[in-house]
Scaffold this motif. Sequence first.
Motif, mmCIF file in Angstrom:
data_model
loop_
_atom_site.group_PDB
_atom_site.id
_atom_site.type_symbol
_atom_site.label_atom_id
_atom_site.label_comp_id
_atom_site.label_asym_id
_atom_site.label_seq_id
_atom_site.Cartn_x
_atom_site.Cartn_y
_atom_site.Cartn_z
ATOM 1 N N GLU A 47 46.836 117.949 11.495
ATOM 2 C CA GLU A 47 45.446 117.546 11.336
ATOM 3 C C GLU A 47 45.217 116.083 11.702
ATOM 4 O O GLU A 47 44.223 115.487 11.306
ATOM 5 N N ASP A 68 30.254 103.409 18.375
ATOM 6 C CA ASP A 68 30.156 104.574 17.504
ATOM 7 C C ASP A 68 29.102 104.297 16.441
ATOM 8 O O ASP A 68 29.334 103.563 15.476
ATOM 9 N N THR A 73 46.465 121.682 21.515
ATOM 10 C CA THR A 73 45.948 120.403 21.029
ATOM 11 C C THR A 73 47.080 119.390 20.933
ATOM 12 O O THR A 73 48.135 119.694 20.374
ATOM 13 N N PRO A 104 44.560 112.670 14.215
ATOM 14 C CA PRO A 104 43.531 112.389 15.221
ATOM 15 C C PRO A 104 43.862 113.041 16.567
ATOM 16 O O PRO A 104 44.954 112.862 17.104
ATOM 17 N N ILE A 105 42.911 113.780 17.088
ATOM 18 C CA ILE A 105 43.120 114.543 18.324
ATOM 19 C C ILE A 105 42.969 113.640 19.552
ATOM 20 O O ILE A 105 42.022 112.859 19.654
ATOM 21 N N THR A 158 30.096 105.292 12.672
ATOM 22 C CA THR A 158 31.025 104.438 11.924
ATOM 23 C C THR A 158 30.683 102.962 12.019
ATOM 24 O O THR A 158 31.229 102.148 11.277
ATOM 25 N N LYS A 208 39.694 109.231 11.431
ATOM 26 C CA LYS A 208 40.372 110.506 11.636
ATOM 27 C C LYS A 208 40.198 111.025 13.065
ATOM 28 O O LYS A 208 40.665 112.111 13.404
ATOM 29 N N LYS A 209 39.519 110.237 13.901
ATOM 30 C CA LYS A 209 39.272 110.626 15.277
ATOM 31 C C LYS A 209 39.875 109.598 16.219
ATOM 32 O O LYS A 209 40.495 108.634 15.798
ATOM 33 N N THR A 210 39.683 109.834 17.514
ATOM 34 C CA THR A 210 40.103 108.855 18.516
ATOM 35 C C THR A 210 38.970 108.619 19.510
ATOM 36 O O THR A 210 38.088 109.459 19.685
ATOM 37 N N ASN A 254 40.032 105.852 15.605
ATOM 38 C CA ASN A 254 38.719 105.687 15.012
ATOM 39 C C ASN A 254 38.670 106.521 13.731
ATOM 40 O O ASN A 254 38.063 107.587 13.692
ATOM 41 N N HIS A 299 47.877 115.638 19.353
ATOM 42 C CA HIS A 299 47.287 114.762 18.348
ATOM 43 C C HIS A 299 48.338 113.810 17.800
ATOM 44 O O HIS A 299 49.549 114.025 17.960
#
Length: 290
Positions: free
Chosen positions: A234, A44, A224, A236-237, A47, A283-285, A281, A226
């Motif tokens: 809200e 990534d 969704t 991580p999705i 990041t 707030k993400k995955t 990762n 998460h």
Amino acid sequence: MSDSSSSSLILALSCPDRPGIVAAVSTLLAEAGCNIRDAQQFDDIETGRFFMRVVFDRLEGARGVAEIRALVDELAARFGMTVSLRDAAARKRVMLLVSKFDHCLADLIYRWRIGELPMDITGIVSNHAREHIASTDLGDLPFHHMPINRQTKMEQEAELWRLIQETQTELVVLARYMQILSDGLSAKLTGRCINIHHSFLPGFKGAKPYHQAHERGVKLIGATAHYVTSDLDEGPIIEQDVERISHRDTPDDLVRKGRDIERRVLARAVRCHLEDRVLLNGKKTVVFTD
């Protein structure tokens, strides 16, 4: 994990990116007498973190699992890694939470029974009595009725947390569990609690979101899955999907199609987690698909 485990193991890791990580992992496994069957990686750039998932076999004469784990821990310390090492055949212990709508629960149980979801179900928890989900065949799965209201919320969550610990549950799945977890419980379940919701949020909140969507003439509906955090819906999705609809679709059509999307999105998310394909990762995955 003992040396009597299966020959296949899964290594998942994340760390600050730097040269030599892949070479170090490959060299470690080769010198330990292991053969890599599948490897996926992601750098990534935003990041500056590196992610990797490796499935490998212990060949005849390979080092024991405890030795391999010690070597992995040394590597983790060297590169500042967050790592997990697991027997590929080990089944994670999963608790399913549900309210009145049991379509996701029924789907997960069906996939579990046919072997599609390799997990051990530690129990079904609902804030409604068992007769409210009578359409789902629970068999001899443990069922726990935990009613809740504003006055009893903290006591109910304390009992739920006690049950999670007592059953050694590793993953909690909110299979249309229509209760908001407290910040405290959400924090305790960081990275191991999956929720499913319709993708209209926050556009269509409250009761009957599909009816609200119909009134607005939406052209796509979705769902969704998460991880749960203290930020409502809200986290991580992990997985999403959509389906196109038209002016011909009634509110009941949207509800029916929405149930189908929710089922398959949640099942895919759970399967990815069970197979160590999801790495956090921020707030993400990062999701390594098969």
